[in-house]
Design a protein around this motif. Structure first.
Motif, short mmCIF file in Angstrom:
data_model
loop_
_atom_site.label_atom_id
_atom_site.label_comp_id
_atom_site.label_asym_id
_atom_site.label_seq_id
_atom_site.Cartn_x
_atom_site.Cartn_y
_atom_site.Cartn_z
N GLU A 2 19.93 5.63 -48.58
CA GLU A 2 20.43 4.57 -49.46
C GLU A 2 19.52 3.35 -49.36
O GLU A 2 18.94 3.08 -48.30
CB GLU A 2 21.86 4.19 -49.06
N ASN A 3 19.44 2.61 -50.44
CA ASN A 3 18.61 1.41 -50.49
C ASN A 3 18.96 0.46 -49.36
O ASN A 3 20.11 0.05 -49.20
CB ASN A 3 18.80 0.72 -51.85
N LYS A 47 9.93 5.45 -53.37
CA LYS A 47 11.28 5.17 -52.89
C LYS A 47 11.30 4.48 -51.53
O LYS A 47 12.28 3.82 -51.18
CB LYS A 47 12.10 6.46 -52.79
N THR A 101 19.38 4.19 -44.11
CA THR A 101 18.62 3.25 -44.93
C THR A 101 17.17 3.09 -44.47
O THR A 101 16.42 2.35 -45.11
CB THR A 101 19.28 1.86 -44.94
N ASP A 150 15.06 2.20 -52.55
CA ASP A 150 15.93 2.69 -53.62
C ASP A 150 16.73 3.84 -53.03
O ASP A 150 16.41 4.33 -51.94
CB ASP A 150 15.08 3.18 -54.81
N ASP A 151 17.78 4.26 -53.71
CA ASP A 151 18.49 5.45 -53.25
C ASP A 151 17.54 6.64 -53.29
O ASP A 151 16.74 6.80 -54.23
CB ASP A 151 19.71 5.71 -54.14
N PRO A 153 17.35 10.68 -52.64
CA PRO A 153 18.15 11.89 -52.43
C PRO A 153 17.45 13.02 -51.69
O PRO A 153 18.05 14.06 -51.46
CB PRO A 153 18.47 12.33 -53.87
#
Length: 201
Positions: A2-3, A47, A101, A150-151, A153
């Motif tokens: 997660e961000n 990311k 994070t 950023d998120d 995945p």
């Protein structure tokens, strides 16, 4: 992942704010350890904010509000006083894992860093007008080599980090740095200006 830089974590007022850090950038063996992960992390640099070697650190204590010139002067003095009796200590850095994070590096054993944090908190609390966030029930010694911007995945990064697994690094910590730290959500990491190096003893 997660961000990391969600609105609740972005500094109000923008900073810079005083922090006390162990500058891992000064240890060539840790720079090499971080470098061993760079190619893998760079595959996800859209990311991840992969931390450049010059900004590698472990946070001992942050002060999340501005201080004036007199408070900074007093803090420099109280830090020197509190760390005069601090013995150098060894830690081992590694392994690395994909946290919620950040891509995080373990610091072990934790006792030396916890004692260091306690002394630095005592120094800061002696300066009128400096306010600290409540202490952790158990200080978590760690470092990061990347923050999520950023998120993210990708569920296979942790597996790739485990497969990479370079040898862990042993260092001796005998100093900290008082810095003015800047937060860069757009870059995905932190930078700083050094105010003073404080050596133990």
């Amino acid at each position: 992942m997660e961000n990391f830089f969600v609105p609740s974590k972005i500094w109000k007022g923008g900073g810079p704010f005083p922090h006390v850090l162990v500058l891992l950038s000064e240890y060539e063996e840790f720079r090499a350890y971080a470098r061993a992960h760079r190619e893998l992390l760079a595959e996800h640099d859209d990311k991840l904010g992969v931390i450049p070697e010059d900004w590698l650190h472990s946070t001992v204590q942050g002060i999340h509000h501005p201080v004036d010139t007199d408070q900074m002067h007093q803090l420099r003095g109280t830090l020197r006083d509190e760390l005069a009796g601090m013995p150098p200590f060894q830690v081992q850095l590694g392994p690395v894992w994909q946290g919620i994070t950040a891509v995080t590096v373990a610091v072990y054993p934790e006792d030396g860093m916890a004692a260091l944090n306690a002394r630095v908190r005592t120094a800061a609390e002696k300066v009128p007008g400096i306010s600290l966030r409540p202490p952790e029930r158990r200080f978590w010694a760690h470092a990061s080599i990347a923050y999520a911007r950023d998120d993210f995945p990708d569920r296979y990064l942790n597996r790739a980090l485990r497969a990479l697994r370079p040898p862990r690094v042993d260092i001796t910590i005998d100093r900290v740095h008082l810095v003015n730290q800047y937060q860069h959500p757009d870059r995905g990491y932190y930078t700083w200006d050094v105010v003073e190096e404080v050596r133990f003893g």
